[in-house]
Write a protein that holds these residues in place. Structure first.
Motif, PDB file in Angstrom:
ATOM      1  N   TYR A  57       0.824  -1.217   0.000  1.00 24.29           N
ATOM      2  CA  TYR A  57       0.000   0.000   0.000  1.00 24.29           C
ATOM      3  C   TYR A  57       0.854   1.261   0.000  1.00 24.29           C
ATOM      4  O   TYR A  57       0.680   2.145  -0.842  1.00 24.29           O
ATOM      5  N   GLU A  58       1.799   1.358   0.913  1.00 27.78           N
ATOM      6  CA  GLU A  58       2.613   2.570   1.016  1.00 27.78           C
ATOM      7  C   GLU A  58       3.524   2.736  -0.198  1.00 27.78           C
ATOM      8  O   GLU A  58       3.684   3.866  -0.708  1.00 27.78           O
ATOM      9  N   GLN A  59       4.103   1.666  -0.678  1.00 26.85           N
ATOM     10  CA  GLN A  59       5.000   1.781  -1.833  1.00 26.85           C
ATOM     11  C   GLN A  59       4.264   2.241  -3.087  1.00 26.85           C
ATOM     12  O   GLN A  59       4.831   2.939  -3.925  1.00 26.85           O
ATOM     13  N   LEU A  60       3.003   1.870  -3.195  1.00 30.09           N
ATOM     14  CA  LEU A  60       2.236   2.289  -4.364  1.00 30.09           C
ATOM     15  C   LEU A  60       1.708   3.711  -4.217  1.00 30.09           C
ATOM     16  O   LEU A  60       1.823   4.537  -5.128  1.00 30.09           O
ATOM     17  N   ARG A  61       1.143   4.034  -3.065  1.00 23.15           N
ATOM     18  CA  ARG A  61       0.436   5.305  -2.918  1.00 23.15           C
ATOM     19  C   ARG A  61       1.349   6.474  -2.534  1.00 23.15           C
ATOM     20  O   ARG A  61       1.141   7.607  -3.005  1.00 23.15           O
ATOM     21  N   ARG A  62       2.343   6.241  -1.697  1.00 27.33           N
ATOM     22  CA  ARG A  62       3.084   7.365  -1.144  1.00 27.33           C
ATOM     23  C   ARG A  62       3.805   8.209  -2.199  1.00 27.33           C
ATOM     24  O   ARG A  62       3.711   9.442  -2.151  1.00 27.33           O
ATOM     25  N   PRO A  63       4.526   7.639  -3.150  1.00 27.60           N
ATOM     26  CA  PRO A  63       5.187   8.498  -4.144  1.00 27.60           C
ATOM     27  C   PRO A  63       4.206   9.357  -4.929  1.00 27.60           C
ATOM     28  O   PRO A  63       4.484  10.535  -5.211  1.00 27.60           O
ATOM     29  N   PHE A  64       3.066   8.803  -5.293  1.00 30.78           N
ATOM     30  CA  PHE A  64       2.067   9.550  -6.033  1.00 30.78           C
ATOM     31  C   PHE A  64       1.546  10.730  -5.208  1.00 30.78           C
ATOM     32  O   PHE A  64       1.466  11.862  -5.693  1.00 30.78           O
ATOM     33  N   VAL A  65       1.191  10.466  -3.961  1.00 35.50           N
ATOM     34  CA  VAL A  65       0.653  11.518  -3.093  1.00 35.50           C
ATOM     35  C   VAL A  65       1.704  12.590  -2.826  1.00 35.50           C
ATOM     36  O   VAL A  65       1.410  13.799  -2.849  1.00 35.50           O
ATOM     37  N   GLU A  66       2.939  12.171  -2.575  1.00 37.83           N
ATOM     38  CA  GLU A  66       3.967  13.156  -2.237  1.00 37.83           C
ATOM     39  C   GLU A  66       4.338  14.025  -3.424  1.00 37.83           C
ATOM     40  O   GLU A  66       4.704  15.193  -3.234  1.00 37.83           O
TER      41      GLU A  66
END
Length: 388
Positions: free
Chosen positions: A329-338
């Motif tokens: 979850y974090e590896q997929l979503r975090r770069p996009f959100v940041e």
């Protein structure tokens, strides 16, 4: 379930749309879910659902009711003093049956999701509940709860913190977070929408990177927002509401009569401070962050709610279909959100400090795909989830 029985699969702290979407996706796949909500009054706002969210709600069987309640916006237009406008056309960008964004009152969106959730046999919604403490053991995550009946403990295999940008669960879990405030205040005025007002979000750029935004929202309401240099804002506030109306009318003369009728006292004006939230990690142990608790963004662009819904799509898939759900979850979503956060932090109309987006002429030009298409990988996760 209490410590006297088996733990529930997932406890969701926070009964906003993001948490409810996650709970609904899990419950429809047989997971035992408990949503814990303090039950405070919903903020009187009508956020916009972007096309990816509309597609999800259609698949969940909820879009028909939301369309009856909401108001569509079909384009964003940014006006400049000495240049042609920039136009973001939802139909052109998103296409298909979802060529619009839909403003829905938050209380109604929450109600529709909650009613859908409680129809699921494996779901429970508890209101009027406060979380007093969070601990972990080999048996799971233990939430110490209090409501009008007293105190109790709920044990969960996983706990989702969906309780906002100043999350108490995140703090109790020991997850540190940097909270960055945008120094330009958002000054908001609300009035009845004049008859025939176009279905578009209009942004008017002015001197010293000021911005006046006008948007029609659900319930025939027109929201007028002013983003200004902090020094100019303080001068206008000191001068009173007449000075505020005059400042907005400079950008939008056609609003002179509606503003004069609808905004007569400073008490009718809402001043909002926005923040970006950047946790050190999106999870710790069996506790994971969702929505504003995980990131938080400025309201300009209308993506806070939609980011949370996409979080829920990815997290639900990860919990059901992977062995390391929080990492996936974090590896997929975090770069996009940041990337989105960094863009907002660089927009001079939002924050006085120079940043990456300082040379961007039109604000929406840099986020057009995010606004109309979201993160494609999030929809892919949902499509995979739907086949399980």
């Amino acid at each position: 379930m209490s410590d006297d029985g088996a733990p529930v699969d997932c406890g969701v702290v926070g009964g906003g749309p993001s948490g409810l979407v996650l709970a609904l996706l899990l419950a429809r796949r047989g997971r035992h879910v408990t949503v814990l909500e303090r039950g405070e009054d919903q903020a009187k706002i009508s956020p916009f659902l972007s096309p990816p969210s509309l597609r999800l709600f259609e698949d969940l069987g909820l879009l028909g009711e939301l369309n009856r309640i909401g108001r569509p916006v079909r384009e964003v237009v940014e006006f400049f003093p000495d240049d042609d406008p920039y136009v973001l056309d939802y139909e052109e960008r998103a296409g298909g049956d979802f060529g619009y964004a839909l403003s829905v009152p938050l209380r109604d969106l929450t109600r529709v999701l909650r009613e859908a959730l409680v129809r699921e046999a494996t779901a429970t919604v508890s209101t009027g509940v406060s979380v007093l403490g969070v601990t972990e053991s080999a048996a799971g995550v233990h939430l110490d709860l209090a409501d009008e009946q007293g105190t109790r403990t709920l044990t969960c295999r996983h706990v989702v913190s969906s309780d906002g940008k100043f999350s108490k669960v995140r703090e109790m879990a020991g997850i540190e977070a940097e909270v960055v405030e945008f120094d330009r205040p958002l000054v908001m005025m609300v009035m009845p929408a004049p008859a025939g007002w176009p279905a578009r979000l209009a942004l008017h750029h002015g001197e010293r990177d000021s911005l006046v935004a006008v948007m029609p929202v659900a319930e025939d309401i027109l929201v007028v927002q002013w983003l200004a240099d902090p020094g100019e804002f303080e001068a206008v506030r000191a001068a009173g509401v007449d000075a505020l109306r005059s400042r907005v009318i400079r950008a939008l003369p056609e609003l002179e009569a509606p503003l004069a009728a609808g905004v007569t006292r400073w008490e009718q004006v809402l001043v909002v401070r926005h923040h970006v939230v950047r946790p050190a990690s999106w999870s710790r142990g069996a506790i994971v962050l969702l929505g504003d608790s995980a990131h938080g963004v400025h309201s300009l662009g209308g993506q806070g709610l939609n980011m949370g819904i996409q979080d829920a799509m990815v997290l639900a898939y990860s919990l059901i279909a992977t062995d390391t759900p929080f990492s996936v979850y974090e590896q997929l979503r975090r770069p996009f959100v940041e990337r989105y956060q960094r863009y907002q932090l660089g927009v001079p109309q939002l924050r006085s400090q120079p940043g990456d987006a300082a040379g961007q002429r039109a604000i929406y030009q840099g986020i057009a795909d995010v606004v109309t298409r979201g993160q494609p990988e999030a929809e892919t996760c949902y499509q995979r989830l739907a086949t399980l």
